[in-house]
Design a protein around this motif. Sequence first.
Motif, short mmCIF file in Angstrom:
data_model
loop_
_atom_site.label_atom_id
_atom_site.label_comp_id
_atom_site.label_asym_id
_atom_site.label_seq_id
_atom_site.Cartn_x
_atom_site.Cartn_y
_atom_site.Cartn_z
N ASP A 20 -9.69 22.05 51.11
CA ASP A 20 -10.12 21.23 49.98
C ASP A 20 -9.96 21.97 48.65
O ASP A 20 -9.46 21.41 47.68
CB ASP A 20 -11.58 20.80 50.18
CG ASP A 20 -12.09 19.95 49.03
OD1 ASP A 20 -11.45 18.92 48.72
OD2 ASP A 20 -13.10 20.34 48.41
N GLU A 21 -10.35 23.24 48.60
CA GLU A 21 -10.21 24.04 47.38
C GLU A 21 -8.74 24.20 47.00
O GLU A 21 -8.36 24.07 45.83
CB GLU A 21 -10.84 25.42 47.54
CG GLU A 21 -12.34 25.44 47.49
CD GLU A 21 -12.89 26.85 47.60
OE1 GLU A 21 -12.13 27.81 47.86
OE2 GLU A 21 -14.11 26.99 47.43
N THR A 23 -6.22 22.27 47.77
CA THR A 23 -5.69 20.98 47.34
C THR A 23 -6.15 20.64 45.93
O THR A 23 -5.35 20.21 45.09
CB THR A 23 -6.12 19.86 48.32
OG1 THR A 23 -5.68 20.22 49.64
CG2 THR A 23 -5.52 18.53 47.93
N ARG A 24 -7.44 20.83 45.65
CA ARG A 24 -7.96 20.55 44.30
C ARG A 24 -7.29 21.44 43.26
O ARG A 24 -6.95 20.98 42.17
CB ARG A 24 -9.47 20.72 44.25
CG ARG A 24 -10.22 19.59 44.93
CD ARG A 24 -11.70 19.70 44.75
NE ARG A 24 -12.19 20.86 45.48
CZ ARG A 24 -13.25 21.58 45.14
NH1 ARG A 24 -13.95 21.29 44.08
NH2 ARG A 24 -13.63 22.61 45.86
N LEU A 25 -7.08 22.71 43.59
CA LEU A 25 -6.43 23.61 42.63
C LEU A 25 -4.99 23.19 42.39
O LEU A 25 -4.53 23.16 41.25
CB LEU A 25 -6.47 25.06 43.12
CG LEU A 25 -5.72 26.04 42.21
CD1 LEU A 25 -6.33 26.06 40.81
CD2 LEU A 25 -5.70 27.42 42.79
N TRP A 26 -4.24 22.84 43.45
CA TRP A 26 -2.85 22.43 43.26
C TRP A 26 -2.77 21.17 42.40
O TRP A 26 -1.91 21.05 41.54
CB TRP A 26 -2.16 22.23 44.60
CG TRP A 26 -0.69 22.12 44.41
CD1 TRP A 26 0.07 21.00 44.51
CD2 TRP A 26 0.20 23.17 44.00
NE1 TRP A 26 1.37 21.28 44.21
CE2 TRP A 26 1.49 22.60 43.89
CE3 TRP A 26 0.03 24.52 43.73
CZ2 TRP A 26 2.60 23.35 43.52
CZ3 TRP A 26 1.14 25.26 43.36
CH2 TRP A 26 2.40 24.67 43.26
N GLN A 27 -3.68 20.23 42.62
CA GLN A 27 -3.70 19.02 41.79
C GLN A 27 -4.01 19.37 40.33
O GLN A 27 -3.44 18.77 39.42
CB GLN A 27 -4.71 18.01 42.33
CG GLN A 27 -4.25 17.38 43.63
CD GLN A 27 -5.30 16.53 44.29
OE1 GLN A 27 -6.50 16.70 44.08
NE2 GLN A 27 -4.86 15.61 45.15
N ALA A 28 -4.88 20.35 40.10
CA ALA A 28 -5.18 20.80 38.73
C ALA A 28 -3.96 21.47 38.10
O ALA A 28 -3.68 21.26 36.91
CB ALA A 28 -6.38 21.76 38.75
N SER A 31 -1.57 18.77 37.08
CA SER A 31 -2.09 18.09 35.89
C SER A 31 -1.85 18.92 34.63
O SER A 31 -1.42 18.38 33.60
CB SER A 31 -3.58 17.81 36.07
OG SER A 31 -4.12 17.22 34.93
N SER A 108 -10.46 21.64 38.70
CA SER A 108 -10.56 21.77 40.16
C SER A 108 -12.00 21.90 40.65
O SER A 108 -12.24 21.78 41.85
CB SER A 108 -9.75 22.99 40.62
OG SER A 108 -10.31 24.18 40.11
N GLY A 109 -12.93 22.17 39.75
CA GLY A 109 -14.32 22.35 40.16
C GLY A 109 -14.58 23.71 40.79
O GLY A 109 -15.57 23.89 41.50
N SER A 142 1.66 14.50 42.03
CA SER A 142 0.30 14.43 42.54
C SER A 142 0.21 13.68 43.87
O SER A 142 -0.85 13.54 44.44
CB SER A 142 -0.62 13.77 41.50
OG SER A 142 -0.06 12.55 41.09
#
Length: 144
Positions: A20-21, A23-28, A31, A108-109, A142
């Motif tokens: 999850d981390e 994936t969120r970082l790659w999406q960030a 972006s 990414s949170g 994305s």
Amino acid sequence: MVFTIKSLLSDVAASTGSLDEATRLWQAVISCVEDTLLAGKSVLIPGLCRFMYIKTGPRDLLQGVKGRVFALEADFLRAYHCSMRVSAGKAMMVPCLSVNYSKLAVLSGLDKDRVRTLLAMATKLIGNAILQGDAVRINLSSHF
């Protein structure tokens, strides 16, 4: 074997513990790259690559920006003993902005140190895939 974004994310997750981390970082990252390019600026992902605009030359009829170029960083090329098929010249490139780790952290949170760690791990895994002779096809959209 082809090293894809799914391979990259699963390998980062295996090394760091969280798909999850990763994936969120790659999406960030995607972006940030898109936002910077849409603003008409080039972007550098330290240790990995640059997404750059090429300026038109003095002989071009229409002046401004000619197109986009992707180039691996010189440090990456040296570290993983690889080369670009076509070298990216420097004379007509728009200067690069380094990717903003704080912005990546917010998008990414994750905290900033975690962002640096995960990006470094992704860079290392891409380099190792190249060293092993794998074809690398990393999707920068994305939708993966």
